[in-house]
Design a protein around this motif. Structure first.
Motif, PDB file in Angstrom:
ATOM      1  N   GLY A 412       0.781  -1.218   0.000  1.00  0.00           N
ATOM      2  CA  GLY A 412       0.000   0.000   0.000  1.00  0.00           C
ATOM      3  C   GLY A 412       0.814   1.269   0.000  1.00  0.00           C
ATOM      4  N   ALA A 413       2.072   1.212   0.377  1.00  0.00           N
ATOM      5  CA  ALA A 413       2.919   2.405   0.438  1.00  0.00           C
ATOM      6  C   ALA A 413       4.069   2.355  -0.550  1.00  0.00           C
ATOM      7  CB  ALA A 413       3.468   2.591   1.864  1.00  0.00           C
ATOM      8  N   VAL A 434       6.383   1.222  10.933  1.00  0.00           N
ATOM      9  CA  VAL A 434       5.054   1.165  11.550  1.00  0.00           C
ATOM     10  C   VAL A 434       4.627   2.560  11.998  1.00  0.00           C
ATOM     11  CG1 VAL A 434       3.819   0.344  13.590  1.00  0.00           C
ATOM     12  CG2 VAL A 434       5.142  -1.252  12.224  1.00  0.00           C
ATOM     13  N   GLY A 435       5.562   3.334  12.526  1.00  0.00           N
ATOM     14  CA  GLY A 435       5.248   4.705  12.908  1.00  0.00           C
ATOM     15  C   GLY A 435       4.944   5.585  11.708  1.00  0.00           C
ATOM     16  N   ARG A 436       5.709   5.414  10.635  1.00  0.00           N
ATOM     17  CA  ARG A 436       5.456   6.218   9.439  1.00  0.00           C
ATOM     18  C   ARG A 436       4.075   5.935   8.853  1.00  0.00           C
ATOM     19  NH1 ARG A 436      10.422   5.949   5.224  1.00  0.00           N
ATOM     20  NH2 ARG A 436      12.175   6.092   6.691  1.00  0.00           N
ATOM     21  N   LEU A 437       3.663   4.678   8.872  1.00  0.00           N
ATOM     22  CA  LEU A 437       2.396   4.277   8.259  1.00  0.00           C
ATOM     23  C   LEU A 437       1.204   4.490   9.183  1.00  0.00           C
ATOM     24  CD1 LEU A 437       3.564   0.957   6.558  1.00  0.00           C
ATOM     25  CD2 LEU A 437       3.232   3.193   5.493  1.00  0.00           C
ATOM     26  N   SER A 442      -2.073  -0.254  16.231  1.00  0.00           N
ATOM     27  CA  SER A 442      -2.623  -1.525  15.755  1.00  0.00           C
ATOM     28  C   SER A 442      -2.318  -2.644  16.744  1.00  0.00           C
ATOM     29  CB  SER A 442      -2.025  -1.872  14.392  1.00  0.00           C
ATOM     30  OG  SER A 442      -2.402  -3.164  13.994  1.00  0.00           O
ATOM     31  N   ARG A 443      -3.264  -3.570  16.868  1.00  0.00           N
ATOM     32  CA  ARG A 443      -3.058  -4.737  17.719  1.00  0.00           C
ATOM     33  C   ARG A 443      -2.220  -5.807  17.031  1.00  0.00           C
ATOM     34  NH1 ARG A 443      -8.402  -7.141  20.014  1.00  0.00           N
ATOM     35  NH2 ARG A 443      -6.808  -8.366  21.080  1.00  0.00           N
ATOM     36  N   ASN A 444      -2.013  -5.651  15.730  1.00  0.00           N
ATOM     37  CA  ASN A 444      -1.234  -6.625  14.975  1.00  0.00           C
ATOM     38  C   ASN A 444       0.253  -6.316  15.085  1.00  0.00           C
ATOM     39  OD1 ASN A 444      -3.419  -8.204  13.706  1.00  0.00           O
ATOM     40  ND2 ASN A 444      -3.925  -6.250  12.729  1.00  0.00           N
ATOM     41  N   ALA A 445       1.055  -7.358  14.964  1.00  0.00           N
ATOM     42  CA  ALA A 445       2.506  -7.220  15.005  1.00  0.00           C
ATOM     43  C   ALA A 445       3.053  -7.207  13.583  1.00  0.00           C
ATOM     44  CB  ALA A 445       3.132  -8.372  15.797  1.00  0.00           C
ATOM     45  N   GLY A 509      -8.089   1.924   5.792  1.00  0.00           N
ATOM     46  CA  GLY A 509      -6.906   2.017   6.633  1.00  0.00           C
ATOM     47  C   GLY A 509      -5.671   1.425   5.969  1.00  0.00           C
ATOM     48  N   GLN A 510      -4.509   1.701   6.591  1.00  0.00           N
ATOM     49  CA  GLN A 510      -3.241   1.205   6.059  1.00  0.00           C
ATOM     50  C   GLN A 510      -3.046  -0.284   6.301  1.00  0.00           C
ATOM     51  OE1 GLN A 510      -0.983   2.595   4.257  1.00  0.00           O
ATOM     52  NE2 GLN A 510      -1.668   4.723   4.248  1.00  0.00           N
ATOM     53  N   GLU A 511      -3.840  -0.862   7.202  1.00  0.00           N
ATOM     54  CA  GLU A 511      -3.672  -2.286   7.495  1.00  0.00           C
ATOM     55  C   GLU A 511      -4.308  -3.189   6.458  1.00  0.00           C
ATOM     56  OE1 GLU A 511      -3.526  -3.617  11.926  1.00  0.00           O
ATOM     57  OE2 GLU A 511      -4.905  -1.922  11.812  1.00  0.00           O
TER      58      GLU A 511
END
Length: 640
Positions: A412-413, A434-437, A442-445, A509-511
């Motif tokens: 996506g990015a 993860v911070g940039r996106l 998020s609860r996901n790793a 969302g980004q996820e």
């Protein structure tokens, strides 16, 4: 005759003390003198008194800028006692460890196997290995090898092609003795005894080690340190050759791996490689080769650190003014930078190196060398050891004291550039992305993966990204000549990692792009159920009624059959591959739903229809999840 025991000797003069002997040896009686020596390495030879005997050595032992003997450190009598010739083998000497008849392979016998081994009487004491013509009192001594902590023993090994004897090889500074016996047990007994004697010897210190101790003890007195450098050229830059290592390396020990010489010879070769850097047109590959040698031969790492400290030192310690303007002199600092980002020096070497860097900063505060010194000191505090040596791109960045840019592909990015250094870990890069996106809540790793085509592997959080880039560089070089190899490029990707938590996922969302690339099985596609309704499609786990995610048809950009049992759906920037015997039914329903206008998709731009490929699988019906006219089915595989 070279004096034994790793001793360095100082000649007492009215003007002070001057270093005369830097090399160290084992004192073989049968050894020849060294001829390849320069002004930095001399041997102190004592004449024999009349009558053929040797008198006591009238030499004062001390260190530079010190007064007084150091006999507690350098036990010359114990190291030279076995050099005194005797009429025959000792009979009641309590220091005798083992004695007996053995065969000795003639010198050069390995290259001339037709020479038969010679039988002789050997006596092993706590200090030496002596060879006699017979076991009687009138026997003539044929040779002697003084044993020090640097001697080494290999074997026993059988030599069936030459003699069929079992051999044990004892290596000294100049020569090696190969003892042979027809019985394996006897060869093993001599090998064990020789190793025990060598292990019991006190570690030897080279002249350089003693000078490093002097510098460390005088670190608070700048004039005393400068005087040590002025009086000992071995500590300063030289354009001449180095004929012996600066640190004690064992004699005769073959380096592991093909293409390597014994350690002491490799140490001398390293110094030649350093000097070649000054005029190298492409220094990067040469630096990488030196670093690779130190990775393969860990015993040479501290040796190279000291050699670089020597070549970056001037007459009084810090480099002189000419070195600050000489581009060739910067090559040593650049390689020292790469070394400090790859290996950790030992205790004494580390202390000397840090002192050298600090003195350089103070002497040349506004120079480029001071910038290198500060960069190296910071790197030494962070380096924990590398799996691989730096890549050519990393060497180029370190030579400029800059960070290295790497590219990570994010769903996506697209391609995301990330600045890293030699110490950046995969976990740190993943957290930054993860911070940039905007996925910090998020609860996901998420984790960093290395990927090539369908192959991918998660990187442990502590993995150094610089090591991964070096591995990519090596793989690309190995595959450069393979034209038929598809998808040979490796890359870094950010992926979902661990159990999936779909709660709260937003279609915008980004996820969402990560959802279709979820891979908790370590590269194995997971089995899910696809539900098709009038307005949306949903994904659920087998046996569960609640979907883990739903996607409206307005977000489906394209659909295509990839094979008899494979359907590709493109959702945003991600692609979903569905493998199932029901792809024909799924294709018909998706085509029908995509043909209807949707508020989220203009009616003037319908999605391209699926290709109609025949499938002989029998159709099956399943209850809908969203609408009565919908359909669902479990998919054999789901992968990105």
């Amino acid at each position: 005759m070279p004096l034994p025991g790793g001793l360095w000797w100082l000649l007492c003069c009215r003007r002070g003390f001057t270093l005369l002997h830097r090399d160290y040896g084992d004192g073989e009686l049968s050894g020849d003198g060294d001829e390849d020596e320069d002004e930095e390495t001399f041997e102190l030879r004592t004449p024999s008194p009349a009558g053929g005997g040797r008198g006591p050595l009238d030499v004062t032992l001390t260190q530079p800028v010190r007064s007084g003997p150091v006999s507690d450190r350098l036990q010359s009598w114990e190291e030279t006692r076995s050099l005194i010739p005797e009429k025959g083998p000792p009979e009641d000497d309590p220091d005798i460890v083992v004695k007996g008849w053995l065969y000795r392979e003639p010198r050069g016998g390995g290259a001339r196997p037709w020479l038969p081994p010679r039988r002789a009487w050997f006596v092993l004491t706590r200090d030496s290995l002596d060879q006699f013509s017979s076991s009687g009192k009138a026997a003539r001594r044929l040779g002697s090898l003084v044993l020090t902590s640097l001697c080494s023993v290999t074997g026993p090994e059988r030599r069936p092609k030459e003699t069929g004897l079992w051999s044990v090889t004892v290596s000294g500074r100049k020569h090696s003795i190969r003892l042979c016996s027809p019985r394996q047990a006897e060869a093993e007994r001599w090998g064990v005894a020789l190793r025990e004697v060598i292990a019991s010897k006190a570690p030897l210190e080279t002249p350089t080690q003693l000078l490093l101790r002097d510098i460390q003890e005088s670190c608070g007195d700048a004039e005393a340190v400068a005087l040590i450098y002025q009086r000992n050229p071995i500590l300063r830059h030289t354009s001449g050759a180095l004929y012996a290592p600066l640190l004690p390396l064992p004699y005769g020990v073959s380096a592991p791996g093909p293409g390597y010489a014994p350690l002491r010879e490799e140490a001398v070769r390293l110094f030649l490689a350093l000097q070649a850097l000054e005029g190298a047109r492409r220094p990067g590959p040469l630096m990488q080769g030196v670093l690779q040698t130190c990775r393969d031969l860990p015993a040479l790492r501290d040796e190279l650190f000291l050699q670089l400290a020597k070549q970056t030192s001037g007459p009084a310690g810090p480099p002189g003014p000419p070195a600050t303007q000489d581009p060739a002199a910067l090559r040593y600092w650049q390689l020292l930078t790469c070394m400090s980002c790859t290996f950790r020096p030992g205790g004494a070497v580390r202390g000397h190196l840090l002192g050298h860097l600090e003195r350089t900063e103070k002497a040349l505060p506004d120079s480029e060398l001071a910038e290198f010194a500060r960069f190296i000191r910071k790197a030494l505090g962070r380096t924990r050891g590398r799996e691989l040596v730096p890549s050519l791109a990393e060497i180029s960045a370190l030579s400029r004291r800059q960070e290295l840019l790497c590219t990570v592909h994010c769903p996506g990015a697209g391609a995301c550039p990330v600045a890293i250094d030699s110490h950046t870990t995969a976990g740190e890069v993943a957290r930054e992305l993860v911070g940039r996106l905007g996925l910090t809540r998020s609860r996901n790793a998420f984790a960093l993966y290395e990927q090539r085509g369908a192959q991918e592997r998660a990187l442990a959080g502590g993995t150094l990204v610089a090591d991964v880039l070096t591995r990519f560089e090596k793989l690309a070089a190995e595959e450069a000549g393979l034209e038929d190899l598809p998808e040979s490029g490796w890359r870094l990707c950010l992926r979902l990692h661990g159990p999936l938590h779909p709660e709260g996922l937003s279609p915008d969302g980004q996820e969402l792009p990560f959802l279709f690339e979820q891979d908790p099985g370590g590269g194995t596609p997971q089995k899910l159920c696809l539900g098709l309704g009038a307005k949306a499609m949903s994904l659920s786990r087998p046996g569960e009624t609640e979907p883990i995610h739903s996607v409206s048809y307005g977000h489906v950009a394209a659909c295509q059959l990839m094979g008899p049992h494979t359907l590709a759906l493109r959702v945003g920037e991600s692609q979903l591959l569905l493998q199932s015997p029901q792809v024909e039914e799924i294709m018909q329903l998706v085509n029908a739903y995509l043909a209807n206008p949707s508020p989220e998709r203009p009616s003037s731009s319908p999605s391209p229809p699926c290709q109609d490929l025949p499938d002989t699988s029998p159709p099956s019906q399943h209850p809908g999840l969203d609408e009565p006219q919908g359909q669902s089915g479990c998919l054999g595989q789901l992968q990105d």
